[in-house]
Design a protein around this motif. Sequence first.
Motif, PDB file in Angstrom:
ATOM      1  N   ASN A   1       0.824  -1.207   0.000  1.00  0.00           N
ATOM      2  CA  ASN A   1       0.000   0.000   0.000  1.00  0.00           C
ATOM      3  C   ASN A   1       0.859   1.258   0.000  1.00  0.00           C
ATOM      4  O   ASN A   1       0.568   2.233  -0.715  1.00  0.00           O
ATOM      5  N   SER A   2       1.942   1.236   0.772  1.00  0.00           N
ATOM      6  CA  SER A   2       2.817   2.394   0.852  1.00  0.00           C
ATOM      7  C   SER A   2       3.504   2.670  -0.477  1.00  0.00           C
ATOM      8  O   SER A   2       3.620   3.828  -0.911  1.00  0.00           O
ATOM      9  N   VAL A   3       3.947   1.624  -1.158  1.00  0.00           N
ATOM     10  CA  VAL A   3       4.573   1.779  -2.474  1.00  0.00           C
ATOM     11  C   VAL A   3       3.584   2.365  -3.471  1.00  0.00           C
ATOM     12  O   VAL A   3       3.904   3.287  -4.233  1.00  0.00           O
ATOM     13  N   ALA A   4       2.367   1.846  -3.461  1.00  0.00           N
ATOM     14  CA  ALA A   4       1.347   2.324  -4.399  1.00  0.00           C
ATOM     15  C   ALA A   4       1.066   3.812  -4.198  1.00  0.00           C
ATOM     16  O   ALA A   4       0.974   4.591  -5.157  1.00  0.00           O
ATOM     17  N   ILE A   5       0.945   4.229  -2.951  1.00  0.00           N
ATOM     18  CA  ILE A   5       0.677   5.639  -2.650  1.00  0.00           C
ATOM     19  C   ILE A   5       1.855   6.505  -3.105  1.00  0.00           C
ATOM     20  O   ILE A   5       1.667   7.584  -3.686  1.00  0.00           O
TER      21      ILE A   5
ATOM     22  N   GLU B   1       1.974   7.078  -6.931  1.00  0.00           N
ATOM     23  CA  GLU B   1       0.969   8.053  -7.354  1.00  0.00           C
ATOM     24  C   GLU B   1       1.366   9.467  -6.935  1.00  0.00           C
ATOM     25  O   GLU B   1       1.235  10.419  -7.711  1.00  0.00           O
ATOM     26  N   GLN B   2       1.869   9.599  -5.725  1.00  0.00           N
ATOM     27  CA  GLN B   2       2.205  10.924  -5.201  1.00  0.00           C
ATOM     28  C   GLN B   2       3.275  11.615  -6.028  1.00  0.00           C
ATOM     29  O   GLN B   2       3.191  12.819  -6.304  1.00  0.00           O
ATOM     30  N   TYR B   3       4.289  10.823  -6.466  1.00  0.00           N
ATOM     31  CA  TYR B   3       5.417  11.426  -7.179  1.00  0.00           C
ATOM     32  C   TYR B   3       5.435  11.088  -8.669  1.00  0.00           C
ATOM     33  O   TYR B   3       6.410  11.375  -9.360  1.00  0.00           O
ATOM     34  N   ASN B   4       4.367  10.500  -9.160  1.00  0.00           N
ATOM     35  CA  ASN B   4       4.155  10.300 -10.594  1.00  0.00           C
ATOM     36  C   ASN B   4       5.209   9.405 -11.247  1.00  0.00           C
ATOM     37  O   ASN B   4       5.650   9.660 -12.370  1.00  0.00           O
ATOM     38  N   PHE B   5       5.626   8.338 -10.552  1.00  0.00           N
ATOM     39  CA  PHE B   5       6.512   7.362 -11.161  1.00  0.00           C
ATOM     40  C   PHE B   5       5.690   6.321 -11.921  1.00  0.00           C
ATOM     41  O   PHE B   5       4.568   5.992 -11.535  1.00  0.00           O
ATOM     42  N   ASP B   6       6.283   5.792 -13.000  1.00  0.00           N
ATOM     43  CA  ASP B   6       5.604   4.770 -13.803  1.00  0.00           C
ATOM     44  C   ASP B   6       5.741   3.373 -13.215  1.00  0.00           C
ATOM     45  O   ASP B   6       5.015   2.456 -13.610  1.00  0.00           O
ATOM     46  N   GLY B   7       6.692   3.200 -12.311  1.00  0.00           N
ATOM     47  CA  GLY B   7       6.898   1.892 -11.737  1.00  0.00           C
ATOM     48  C   GLY B   7       7.903   1.927 -10.607  1.00  0.00           C
ATOM     49  O   GLY B   7       8.489   2.969 -10.295  1.00  0.00           O
TER      50      GLY B   7
ATOM     51  N   ILE C   1       6.045  -9.964  -4.269  1.00  0.00           N
ATOM     52  CA  ILE C   1       6.041  -9.597  -5.690  1.00  0.00           C
ATOM     53  C   ILE C   1       4.679  -9.887  -6.316  1.00  0.00           C
ATOM     54  O   ILE C   1       4.156  -9.088  -7.113  1.00  0.00           O
ATOM     55  N   ASN C   2       4.090 -10.999  -5.954  1.00  0.00           N
ATOM     56  CA  ASN C   2       2.766 -11.370  -6.474  1.00  0.00           C
ATOM     57  C   ASN C   2       1.717 -10.325  -6.071  1.00  0.00           C
ATOM     58  O   ASN C   2       0.935  -9.852  -6.909  1.00  0.00           O
ATOM     59  N   ARG C   3       1.694  -9.954  -4.801  1.00  0.00           N
ATOM     60  CA  ARG C   3       0.697  -8.995  -4.313  1.00  0.00           C
ATOM     61  C   ARG C   3       0.947  -7.597  -4.858  1.00  0.00           C
ATOM     62  O   ARG C   3       0.009  -6.871  -5.205  1.00  0.00           O
ATOM     63  N   LEU C   4       2.203  -7.218  -4.931  1.00  0.00           N
ATOM     64  CA  LEU C   4       2.521  -5.897  -5.465  1.00  0.00           C
ATOM     65  C   LEU C   4       2.158  -5.823  -6.948  1.00  0.00           C
ATOM     66  O   LEU C   4       1.621  -4.813  -7.415  1.00  0.00           O
ATOM     67  N   ARG C   5       2.424  -6.887  -7.685  1.00  0.00           N
ATOM     68  CA  ARG C   5       2.073  -6.917  -9.119  1.00  0.00           C
ATOM     69  C   ARG C   5       0.577  -6.725  -9.301  1.00  0.00           C
ATOM     70  O   ARG C   5       0.129  -5.973 -10.183  1.00  0.00           O
ATOM     71  N   ALA C   6      -0.225  -7.389  -8.471  1.00  0.00           N
ATOM     72  CA  ALA C   6      -1.675  -7.261  -8.580  1.00  0.00           C
ATOM     73  C   ALA C   6      -2.126  -5.830  -8.318  1.00  0.00           C
ATOM     74  O   ALA C   6      -2.995  -5.295  -9.023  1.00  0.00           O
TER      75      ALA C   6
END
Length: 360
Positions: free
Chosen positions: A114-118, A121-127, A146-151
């Motif tokens: 969740n922290s990575v996803a936020i 989005e906050q800093y507009n990275f593509d990945g 890796i599985n959960r983050l990929r999803a």
Amino acid sequence: MKAVLAVVLICITSVVAQNIVCYYDSRAASYSTPTYPSNFSTTHCTHYIYDGIGVTSLGDVRVLSSYDTSSGFADFQALRKNANIKLFVQLGSERDGSKSLTNAIAGRCERLVNSVAIFLEQYNFDGVEIDRRTNDFDKGALARFINRLRARLYMMNKQLSVSVSAQLIDAYDITSLSLYADMINFHAYNFTGSFTRTANLAPLFSAGSATSAVSVNSTLTSWLTAGARRNKINLVVAAYGQTYVLTSEAQNGVGASAIGPGAAGPNTKRAGLLALYEFCTLASYTPATDANAATAYFFSGKNWVSIETEDTLVQKYTYVLDNGLAGVGIYTLDLDDATNACSKGAYRVAELAYQYFNGA
């Protein structure tokens, strides 16, 4: 004629599609002669990776330098003006150590996702790239993460990369990495991690070489045998030289006894490492080659350096094409020749890849 043209177009397309993944270590912004993301405006990388961000023991992403949020991230985003590129941020920088990320993956997986996803989005990275160039983690826990983050990233239209140490094949669930990562950045250099004997920084081959038992080819072959997908792998090359102080001037070949790392470079200030631009301006070094390993090294008195040359780089870039890999990585752009100090063109390691893959 149409059939011939179609074949030519297919061949050209396959070459142009090669990844050129370029790393930026934001520590370079604090050097006496700094390198900033804005300096990369003339480069032709397809992906840029910003190193980096860390993680807390609770699984929250943390910024490692005030420079990153004050101007680093914004300057990095400005690279989008030049081309259709992908911008990544690396999680697990060597400045942060690996233990906190290992603990977060094992015990705070959902919070970290969740922290990575936020953050993306906050800093507009593509990945995001997950840096796992260590063996201090449970590979099952990494595979689940890796599985959960990929999803999660799939729902956000974001991408996932994983950086690995080529020789640590048993540390990874290679099938999971191949399934869920968009890219596997294959760091195939510095296989020994020791300064007691001189070693080739990145031997391409080990067959016939008494001094390079582990090589790019031997490690890649093991990964492919274990199920790694060729079209996910980028072969990462080093844009720096590994330096040693010899025990004796008379013993100056590969495998010679050494008393430790070479002196730190005047700009990078890291013992055992010279940026390409720092090395090429040094005088009175004698060149030598290890033909069986397809490498080069240089010595002067008790100083010894293993570094890529244009010849060894072309051999590696040819190897990427011959083996159907996704592309190459450059570690790092700030260690490449940013100001053309070597008189071969700025960012020669990265630009040579672009020219070679595009027939320029």
